[in-house]
Design a protein around this motif. Structure first.
Motif, PDB file in Angstrom:
ATOM      1  N   GLY A 523      45.549  35.913  48.274  1.00  0.00           N
ATOM      2  CA  GLY A 523      45.220  35.473  49.900  1.00  0.00           C
ATOM      3  C   GLY A 523      44.145  34.537  49.839  1.00  0.00           C
ATOM      4  N   ARG A 524      43.378  34.500  50.388  1.00  0.00           N
ATOM      5  CA  ARG A 524      41.659  34.434  49.976  1.00  0.00           C
ATOM      6  C   ARG A 524      41.346  34.623  49.183  1.00  0.00           C
ATOM      7  N   THR A 525      41.769  35.760  48.529  1.00  0.00           N
ATOM      8  CA  THR A 525      41.521  35.261  47.542  1.00  0.00           C
ATOM      9  C   THR A 525      42.282  35.980  46.306  1.00  0.00           C
ATOM     10  N   VAL A 526      42.081  36.077  44.510  1.00  0.00           N
ATOM     11  CA  VAL A 526      43.279  36.675  44.129  1.00  0.00           C
ATOM     12  C   VAL A 526      42.982  38.083  44.466  1.00  0.00           C
ATOM     13  N   GLU A 527      44.048  38.264  44.415  1.00  0.00           N
ATOM     14  CA  GLU A 527      44.447  40.548  44.668  1.00  0.00           C
ATOM     15  C   GLU A 527      44.682  41.185  43.412  1.00  0.00           C
ATOM     16  N   VAL A 528      43.718  41.392  43.628  1.00  0.00           N
ATOM     17  CA  VAL A 528      43.742  42.938  42.659  1.00  0.00           C
ATOM     18  C   VAL A 528      43.750  44.131  43.358  1.00  0.00           C
ATOM     19  N   ASN A 529      43.891  44.778  42.212  1.00  0.00           N
ATOM     20  CA  ASN A 529      43.564  46.772  42.626  1.00  0.00           C
ATOM     21  C   ASN A 529      42.766  47.057  42.562  1.00  0.00           C
ATOM     22  N   GLY A 530      42.278  48.400  42.787  1.00  0.00           N
ATOM     23  CA  GLY A 530      40.895  48.652  42.172  1.00  0.00           C
ATOM     24  C   GLY A 530      40.751  49.099  40.625  1.00  0.00           C
ATOM     25  N   TYR A 531      41.292  48.027  39.683  1.00  0.00           N
ATOM     26  CA  TYR A 531      40.891  48.482  37.951  1.00  0.00           C
ATOM     27  C   TYR A 531      41.003  46.571  38.253  1.00  0.00           C
ATOM     28  N   LEU A 532      41.196  45.859  39.264  1.00  0.00           N
ATOM     29  CA  LEU A 532      40.708  45.082  39.204  1.00  0.00           C
ATOM     30  C   LEU A 532      42.199  43.876  38.646  1.00  0.00           C
TER      31      LEU A 532
END
Length: 716
Positions: A523-532
């Protein structure tokens, strides 16, 4: 103290349950009492089945909603009176409705209090429930080891949605309900409730309860398989980890990987150290220090020095900036990291598959590496907005201004955030006529209004032309003169400048190394979950390219999680912890913060108390001629637990460290007050702020009795 409606309701509920027990109500819900009344109940049901079903339904709902004991016996009665089919239908809906009422009562009565008291400790649980609450609840409902009334009350304290709670309860309790309703059809033959829940039955339910979690894992595996479709996974790998980007996140990630003896390659196409070393933190602080010295010389009478004068050449100041970069550069050098066991490669990386990175070296040669995992640490760059006419002039950014050799006579700084404010003051102190333009109604909009006011007052005193509430519309060049046309209160304003510095934010580097071609979600950044993790589970992202914070120290913080998770998943992985993130803006007066400030607490509905200590009263600050600023601490009402701290003043970033430590390890203001602070130091401000809190919370009633005690001892 006047009790609110919630406490009255809770008190009434406790009294009602207590009276039920005290008056022997529980004896009517015993197995023996029900068996003795079985014939009469069945006769009444046969006479008026609809009325009996309605009364039974209401009784079941009330008993469940009030968490009264005897739910098992009432369920057996349903089977005895209505049979398996109708009994299961009635009990299923009654139990789910009653459980939801208990859930809602717990949420209304207790959730705000519990979250305010233990919110930081429950953060991970809350996040997990938001994401996978239905799976967790389904598993708990299937396992009769956990009393259902406890599940109802506990889930009310979490963020799970009421509708989700209801339907999951309806489905999850169905299997257990069927067992007990079916047993109730043979009520006369049941002599003990313990026989109903045999070890084998509990074991079967326990195995069934694991099913939702296994289902979630299966769904994750299927999702991963879907995302990997079309890619051939190598049988062997050249590397355990390939890291793209040699800034703070990339350096720390690769260092950790090498420290645990993994084979890791770090790829950087420009300079190691990233923005922080080369164009950000380090050069800006070197420039700020030179500018501060010039400002201090101008204020020499404040230190009893009648006259002082500083002559300087701007090119020499910038030369010092580059010398500082050169002195720090070895800390991030390829030689150092190669010595630590990292394979450092200078070149441009491109991800060509989830397990393959192609590297184009500076000499044009191409190298292909297979790897078990990838960490994206590509950083960010200054954002230049599409303002009409801006392309007609040279645009300076925090990346490009370090090549300046001549001090701009009239500098326009577009942006009132931390970067724009730091550079505004530095160039103004070095002699530029600086106009700072900010669209918002004040500078440093993320900070509280009193913080912004302190900074803006200082800027005005030093001669900065601060234009808040001005929206940039276009840039025009007329007769060789450059102007920014801005809108202010519905009117157009023209602001002349010689050079313009754009500092309106930074954007993640998402192009040029294969993300879009591979299908990594951005999106505006690389989308990551809580574990990156990205949508490709073996590809991670950390630092500015991932957000949510764009600080060097958070990039390094994330790097630990990215490295460990990339190297040890699925054996073990850790969720990134953002509970205590400090930051500082290096203007004068310096601004530093950790945790909540007032505007954030109000926006989030978090109750708080404010304790404020003015640094103008601090001995060391007075001696140093820096007696300005304040320490503002937000605490839980009535308690010394710290929710957030803002410090404005000299060395605020250094002073903040004590509060960061306290919040990280759950220490309150009483602990800070009880710690010896060296005299005379600026750090005493933290102790005095804690003392202000203590005085405001002194037990006045007890002190009055102590006063009487001392009077008695005097014989008065």
């Amino acid at each position: 103290m006047k009790l609110n409606a919630k406490w009255w309701a809770l008190a009434a509920l406790v009294v009602a349950v207590g009276l039920f027990q005290a008056l022997g109500g529980s004896q009517y819900l015993s197995l023996e009492a029900i068996k003795n009344s079985q014939a009469a109940l069945q006769s009444a049901t046969a006479a008026q089945p609809l009325l009996a079903a309605a009364v039974y339904f209401v009784v079941y709902v009330l008993a469940t909603a009030l968490s009264l004991p005897g739910a098992t016996v009432i369920t057996l009665v349903g089977g005895a009176l209505f049979g398996l089919g109708w009994g299961l239908l009635i009990v299923s809906f009654a139990s789910s409705l009653g459980a939801t009422l208990a859930f809602l009562a717990s949420r209304w009565l207790l959730r705000d209090t519990v979250q305010a008291r233990f919110g930081d400790k429950l953060a991970a649980l809350n996040e997990g429930v938001k994401k996978d609450g239905a799976f967790y609840l389904f598993g708990l409902r299937l396992v009769p080891l956990f009393p259902f009334f406890m599940i109802n009350l506990a889930m009310g304290l979490t963020p799970i949605r009421p509708w989700t709670f209801y339907w999951v309860s309806q489905v999850g309790m169905l299997a257990g309900t069927a067992v007990y309703v079916n047993a109730g059809t043979q009520l006369a033959q049941i002599n003990s409730l313990s026989g109903l829940a045999s070890p084998s039955l509990i074991a079967a339910f326990a195995l069934l309860g694991v099913f939702p979690l296994l289902a979630r894992k299966l769904m994750d595996a299927l999702q991963a398989r879907k995302v990997y479709r079309g890619f051939a996974k190598p049988k062997t790998f050249d590397r355990n980890l390939v890291v793209i980007g040699g800034g703070a996140a990339g350096l720390v990630t690769s260092y950790i990987a090498a420290a645990v003896k993994a084979k890791v390659t770090l790829v950087e196409k420009h300079k190691l150290g990233g923005d922080c070393l080369n164009t950000g933190c380090v050069p800006s602080k070197a420039l700020i220090r030179s500018a501060k010295f010039v400002a201090q010389v101008k204020k020499s009478p404040d230190w009893g020095i009648a006259r002082a004068h500083a002559e300087f050449d701007f090119a020499e100041v910038m030369g010092r900036v580059h010398r500082v970069i050169g002195q720090i550069e070895p800390h991030d050098s390829a030689e150092r990291y190669r010595g630590l066991g990292v394979d450092v490669v200078q070149g441009a990386a491109r991800i060509v598959s989830p397990w393959e990175v192609e590297i184009t070296h500076d000499d044009g040669t191409v190298q292909s590496l297979t790897t078990r995992a990838i960490v994206i640490a590509a950083g960010a760059r200054p954002f230049v907005p599409p303002i009409p006419g801006l392309d007609q002039v040279e645009v300076l950014t925090s990346d490009s201004l370090w090549s300046l050799k001549t001090l701009p006579r009239r500098l326009l700084v577009l942006g009132g955030g931390p970067i724009g404010s730091e550079l505004t003051q530095a160039f103004n102190r070095l002699g530029s006529q600086v106009t700072q333009v900010e669209m918002a109604p004040r500078l440093l909009a993320r900070e509280d209004a009193d913080v912004s006011e302190a900074v803006m007052q200082r800027f005005a005193q030093e001669g900065v032309d601060v234009r808040v509430g001005h929206a940039a519309k276009r840039v025009v060049v007329e007769g060789g003169e450059k102007f920014l046309v801005a809108e202010h209160q519905g009117q157009e304003v023209r602001i002349a400048f010689d050079q313009i510095l754009v500092a309106v934010g930074r954007q993640a580097n998402l192009q040029g190394y294969g993300l879009q071609e591979l299908g990594v979600t951005t999106g505006r950044t690389v989308e990551v979950n809580g574990y990156l993790q990205t949508n490709f589970p073996n590809i991670y992202a950390a630092g500015d390219v991932a957000g949510p914070y764009q600080f060097t120290h958070t990039a390094a913080h994330q790097a630990w999680y990215a490295a460990v998770n990339a190297l040890f998943d699925p054996i073990k992985k850790f969720k990134a912890d953002y509970r205590v993130i400090p930051w500082a803006t290096f203007v004068d007066p310096e601004v530093a913060r950790v945790g909540l400030n007032e505007q954030e607490a109000q926006a989030q509905g978090v109750p708080y108390e404010v304790t404020r200590y003015g640094i103008d009263d601090l001995d060391r600050a007075i001696a140093d001629g820096t007696a300005h600023g304040f320490v503002k601490v937000l605490t839980v009402p009535g308690k010394d637990k710290i929710l957030g701290v803002t410090i404005v003043g000299d060395h605020a970033g250094d002073l903040l460290a004590e509060y960061v430590l306290a919040m990280k390890h759950g220490l309150g203001l009483n602990k800070i007050l009880g710690t010896i602070h060296t005299y005379p130091t600026l750090a005493e401000a933290n102790k005095y702020a804690a003392g202000e809190w203590k005085r405001a919370h002194a037990p006045q009633g007890l002190l009055r009795w102590v006063q009487r005690f001392h009077a008695w001892r005097r014989g008065a």
